[in-house]
Design a protein around this motif. Structure first.
Motif, PDB file in Angstrom:
ATOM      1  N   PRO A  38      -3.506   1.244  -0.134  1.00 17.41           N
ATOM      2  CA  PRO A  38      -2.857   0.600   0.677  1.00 17.41           C
ATOM      3  C   PRO A  38      -3.482  -0.530   1.442  1.00 17.41           C
ATOM      4  O   PRO A  38      -4.419  -0.557   1.776  1.00 17.41           O
ATOM      5  CB  PRO A  38      -2.035   1.664   1.500  1.00 17.41           C
ATOM      6  N   GLU A  39      -2.568  -1.476   1.956  1.00 16.77           N
ATOM      7  CA  GLU A  39      -2.807  -2.605   2.721  1.00 16.77           C
ATOM      8  C   GLU A  39      -1.920  -2.686   4.032  1.00 16.77           C
ATOM      9  O   GLU A  39      -0.708  -2.974   3.720  1.00 16.77           O
ATOM     10  CB  GLU A  39      -3.000  -3.964   2.266  1.00 16.77           C
ATOM     11  N   PRO A  40      -2.384  -2.344   5.302  1.00 17.57           N
ATOM     12  CA  PRO A  40      -3.533  -1.866   5.580  1.00 17.57           C
ATOM     13  C   PRO A  40      -3.691  -0.250   5.268  1.00 17.57           C
ATOM     14  O   PRO A  40      -2.871   0.330   4.882  1.00 17.57           O
ATOM     15  CB  PRO A  40      -3.708  -1.662   6.987  1.00 17.57           C
ATOM     16  N   SER A  41      -5.075   0.097   5.218  1.00 19.16           N
ATOM     17  CA  SER A  41      -5.363   1.460   4.670  1.00 19.16           C
ATOM     18  C   SER A  41      -5.700   2.257   6.161  1.00 19.16           C
ATOM     19  O   SER A  41      -6.288   1.640   6.890  1.00 19.16           O
ATOM     20  CB  SER A  41      -6.599   1.721   3.813  1.00 19.16           C
ATOM     21  N   TRP A  42      -5.376   3.527   6.226  1.00 16.20           N
ATOM     22  CA  TRP A  42      -6.018   4.321   7.195  1.00 16.20           C
ATOM     23  C   TRP A  42      -6.906   5.449   6.504  1.00 16.20           C
ATOM     24  O   TRP A  42      -6.740   6.104   5.633  1.00 16.20           O
ATOM     25  CB  TRP A  42      -4.997   5.355   7.869  1.00 16.20           C
TER      26      TRP A  42
END
Lengths: 151, 126, 165
Positions: A38-42
């Protein structure tokens, strides 16, 4: 770490997602779920020392973490930050790690865990972070969840 | 009789789970205190009386094992029952915690039903 | 001591839901495999409800979900709770018991349908602030679930044995 360990991690993660976060995860290659980070990623990581040393982690979307928090909390936060969502996904990894170690470390000796840490990363940085590490991508109710083992 | 309960865990999610389950179980509650680690819990216990403590093990500053050892060394706190709720499933850790003087050890993920059962067991005998 | 007289059986088929306040009735779900049989009972009003759900999430088939919500745990169980509240039951009086969620016909457990049905059920219970009083879940055997309206007694039959939940 072998592919076998990644398979164990996948099994444990699916069970813990169901039991603790009431979320349904599909193992890699089953339901054509999202295959990209994903964007952003955690990026959430936890490491351990003692009878067994190493670390595991997950990369999730904020959307997945917010969904977990929404399932869990009676009054989910709507605006003011992502404290509940970040904490929910950290606690999720903590539980996954404890259960994973219980499966792979069968002689019951003590393994000390660190507290989980979370960093917000761009898709590019997250991709670089997990590059070359044993990993598996789950689809969790439409959200990507990448599990990886620190090497 | 209403009870005072202390929940010690660095995770907000874990603390919320326990607090909500106590509420659902209709345990007569006076105060539910929360602490994020063993040090905060020990500081709080200098000021307030509680009937039961739920504690995690893996926490920053003072961890659960050390917190229980310190409680057991203090006359005022040594008889308060402590229930551990931890992700750590190792037999050696469970033995260590029993030795330190905990009354029960549950492993995460726990269900609300598991928690309700243990609360009823301890508060009925309190 | 259970009543010896014969109870009228109301069969709750796959995707079905039923509510009763007739003391001479019992609600029954037959052959629960990976399906989930859910019962709620209000001991104050002596009203009982049952649902026989097949799949965890309704979003896989919106038309079926509309036509027969009881097929899906995520919408069937809330509908059953809602219907019991409309009958005057109080949520805090509802006693929930559940059976099924086995691995029948999926020995490798690839699809985890039983576990998923159970997970979604637990989510609904948590969101509603309700505990599960008793359950008989998992394994690889089919089960029959029966709720007697007069007493609230719930019985599971499986592999020729019967036990009270």
């Amino acid at each position: 770490m072998s592919a076998d360990n990644i398979n164990t991690l996948v099994e444990v993660a699916i069970e813990v997602l169901e039991r603790y976060a009431f979320m349904l995860g599909d193992p890699p290659g089953t339901k054509g779920g999202p295959a990209v980070l994903p964007e952003p990623s955690w990026i959430v990581t936890i490491s351990f020392t003692g009878a067994r040393a190493g670390g595991i982690g997950v990369v999730v979307s904020p959307g997945l973490a917010r969904q977990a928090a929404a399932n869990f909390y009676e009054d989910p936060q709507t605006e003011d930050g992502d404290e509940q969502a970040q904490d929910a996904v950290k606690e999720l990894l903590n539980i996954v790690c404890g259960n994973y170690l219980h499966r792979v470390e069968r002689n019951g000796r003590i393994v000390n865990l660190t507290t989980p840490s979370l960093q917000v990363a761009t898709l590019e940085a997250a991709t670089r972070y997990v590059n070359g590490k044993p990993q598996a991508m789950l689809a969790v109710e439409g959200h990507p969840l990448l599990l990886f083992v620190e090497t | 009789m209403a009870y005072n309960i202390l929940i010690v865990d660095d995770s907000l999610t874990a603390r919320t789970f326990i607090a909500r389950t106590l509420q659902m179980a209709e345990v007569p509650l006076s105060q539910v205190y929360q602490a994020r680690n063993g040090q905060e819990a020990l500081d709080l216990l200098q000021r307030v009386w509680v009937d039961l403590v739920f504690a995690d093990i893996n926490m920053p500053t003072v961890n659960g094992t050390e917190m229980v050892r310190q409680m057991r060394a203090m006359d005022l706190l040594k008889s308060i029952p402590v229930i551990i709720i931890s992700t750590d499933r190792s037999a050696q850790r469970m033995a260590e915690m029993r030795e330190a003087g905990v009354q029960a050890y549950l492993t995460k993920p726990i269900t609300p039903e598991d928690l309700k059962a243990v609360v009823e067991r301890f508060l009925k005998s309190a | 001591m259970a009543s010896k007289r014969r109870l009228k059986t109301v069969v709750v088929g796959i995707g079905g839901m039923a509510i009763s306040d007739s003391p001479d009735e019992s609600l029954v779900a037959h052959s629960l495999g990976s399906c989930l049989g859910v019962t709620f009972y209000d001991p104050v009003l002596k009203v009982g409800g049952m649902a026989h759900c097949m799949l965890p999430l309704s979003r896989i088939d919106k038309e079926k979900a509309k036509a027969k919500p009881g097929l899906f745990v995520d919408i069937g169980v809330p509908k059953l709770i809602e219907a019991m509240l409309r009958r005057g039951c109080r949520k805090k009086n509802l006693v929930a018991r559940v059976a099924g969620a086995a691995r029948v016909m999926d020995r490798a457990n690839f699809f985890r349908i039983g576990e998923r049905n159970h997970a979604v059920f637990r989510k609904i219970m948590w969101k509603n602030g309700l505990f599960i009083r008793a359950e008989d879940i998992g394994g690889d055997q089919a089960r029959t679930l029966r709720l007697e309206i007069e007493t609230g007694r719930v019985v599971v039959q499986s592999e020729g044995r019967e036990r009270e939940l």
